[in-house]
Enzyme design. Structure first.
Site, PDB file in Angstrom:
ATOM      1  N   HIS A   1     -11.052  -3.464   7.142  1.00  0.00           N
ATOM      2  CA  HIS A   1     -11.200  -4.466   6.068  1.00  0.00           C
ATOM      3  C   HIS A   1     -11.461  -6.033   6.722  1.00  0.00           C
ATOM      4  O   HIS A   1     -10.825  -6.734   6.242  1.00  0.00           O
ATOM      5  CB  HIS A   1     -10.088  -4.571   5.203  1.00  0.00           C
ATOM      6  CG  HIS A   1      -9.706  -3.528   4.622  1.00  0.00           C
ATOM      7  ND1 HIS A   1     -10.463  -2.906   3.493  1.00  0.00           N
ATOM      8  CD2 HIS A   1      -8.742  -2.436   4.677  1.00  0.00           C
ATOM      9  CE1 HIS A   1     -10.080  -1.580   3.215  1.00  0.00           C
ATOM     10  NE2 HIS A   1      -9.089  -1.512   3.755  1.00  0.00           N
TER      11      HIS A   1
ATOM     12  N   ASP B   1       0.867  -1.388  -0.113  1.00  0.00           N
ATOM     13  CA  ASP B   1       0.133  -0.044   0.103  1.00  0.00           C
ATOM     14  C   ASP B   1       0.616   1.206  -0.147  1.00  0.00           C
ATOM     15  O   ASP B   1       0.887   2.284   0.979  1.00  0.00           O
ATOM     16  CB  ASP B   1      -1.003   0.039   1.008  1.00  0.00           C
ATOM     17  CG  ASP B   1      -1.916  -1.120   1.031  1.00  0.00           C
ATOM     18  OD1 ASP B   1      -3.214  -0.898   0.860  1.00  0.00           O
ATOM     19  OD2 ASP B   1      -1.481  -2.283   1.109  1.00  0.00           O
TER      20      ASP B   1
END
Length: 395
Positions: free
Chosen positions: A279, A126
């Site tokens: 998530h 990320d």
């Protein structure tokens, strides 16, 4: 030859002796970093000069060099600009090579991975392109790593295609000197209704994006044999975003002879194990479909991104500690613009999570020999170290 699995040896050490952290719990005394601004990286060279130069591994003794040159006559679409790929080899392991792209522009160099242990991987997920990204890359570059692994979410362009170019220019000083290997994340989907209903246009097209040129085509998994006949290490890149991973991975994993290849590393994007509230459960369907396959192959480490924090689990299989299961590491804290995932579940004495910390940073995995490796998670607050032994066959 008798088959026997090596027993796991796993020890968590805290490098900063002044900091005492309970199991699976991040310190509440530390003020964590807010997101920082985006970095827009312009092209300062001439239109004909190469930009976004980077390299990627191709098989065991070749390297692909990729770059872009501007083409002012091209239409302003995703694939504008001229994209160049050159595959060179065979190459000697552990050797520095100098090169120019297209015979012009500045001189670059890269070093091929070694032919024998040790080998070191830098791992960052990320990544994005913020001031934190630049800080992470600076720290990564201070180590003499051999290959960089990125488990998805690269540029955070999110359909704003010029940001792919900015990202390519931002990482060029690093990706032109060491091979970068990535898998795709949710920020690579970039769906345009009707026009690009299936998404991944930039990632797949080889257009103005780094991803296609640092990774093999993401429509299948890729089992990567690193350079060097004696280097017994494989890296399997899996897609968390598509449905073909099971079928292709079955074929790929069948190629691995664990007597000769004691180390097997897997990259995914959405973590299968996660105690962060962000998530939660998004990797569960993939875990149910593939965990047995990876367990039977005796995968050693699974790296994931997606959750913007660092978390490491003990060896695990089917939600239970298992010495023959892989260690799962979430490392989605490279520097993205969305900020950190700060909230974890309350730890319990039976928690499989052995360390977690929401700080920007990166990881390193140094494989010392055929049986032992050294992991180092580098975050702003608490660098940590862990040791592990291979699950491959004893030779």
């Amino acid at each position: 030859m008798e088959k026997s699995w090596l027993t796991v040896s796993f020890h968590l050490l805290t490098i900063l002796s002044s900091i005492q952290l309970p199991r699976s719990h991040a310190s509440s005394d530390y003020s964590r970093q807010p997101p920082r601004r985006l970095i827009f990286t312009p092209h300062h060279r001439s239109d004909s000069d190469p930009q976004q130069v980077h390299i990627s591994l191709v098989g065991r003794d070749r390297m692909k060099v990729s770059w872009i040159t501007d083409d002012k006559s091209a239409r302003s679409i995703v694939d504008s600009g001229k994209i160049h790929h050159v595959e060179i080899g065979p190459l000697e392991a552990g050797t520095v090579y100098y090169y120019r792209c297209g015979g012009s522009g500045q001189e670059f160099y890269f070093k091929t991975p070694p032919s024998s242990f040790p080998i070191e991987f830098a791992v960052v997920g990320d990544l994005g392109q913020t001031e934190w990204t630049a800080s992470t890359l600076t720290h990564v570059n201070r180590t003499n790593y051999d290959v960089l692994l990125l488990p998805g979410d690269l540029s955070y362009a999110d359909s704003h295609q010029p940001l792919w170019d900015c990202f390519g220019r931002l990482v060029e000083p690093y990706a032109s000197h060491r091979p970068w290997m990535v898998t795709e994340g949710n920020h690579e989907i970039e769906i345009f209704p009707i026009i690009y209903p299936d998404g991944f246009k930039a990632f797949n097209s080889g257009g103005r994006c780094l991803s296609k040129r640092v990774a093999p085509p993401p429509t299948s998994t890729t089992l990567l044999r690193l350079l060097g006949a004696m280097l017994s290490c494989w890296v399997l890149m899996l897609s968390s975003m598509r449905n073909r991973s099971v079928q292709v991975a079955e074929g790929d994993l069948g190629k691995v002879d664990r007597r000769r290849t004691p180390w097997l590393i897997v990259l995914i994007h959405a973590p299968w194990y996660n105690t962060n509230l962000a998530h939660k459960g998004e990797g569960e369907s993939m875990r149910k479909a593939m965990e047995k396959l990876l367990y039977e192959a005796r995968v050693d480490v699974v790296f994931a991104g997606h959750v913007h924090a660092y978390e490491r689990f003990t060896r695990v299989y089917k939600n239970k500690a298992d010495e023959c299961g892989p260690i799962h590491v979430t490392i989605g804290d490279g520097g993205n613009r969305e900020g950190l995932a700060l909230t974890f579940e309350k730890p319990t004495s039976a928690s499989l999570s052995v360390y977690r910390e929401p700080s920007f940073g990166h990881g390193r995995l140094r494989i010392l020999n055929q049986t032992h490796a050294f992991g180092h998670g580098t975050a702003t607050m608490t660098p940590t170290v862990f040791w592990l032994t291979a699950c491959g066959y004893k030779v």
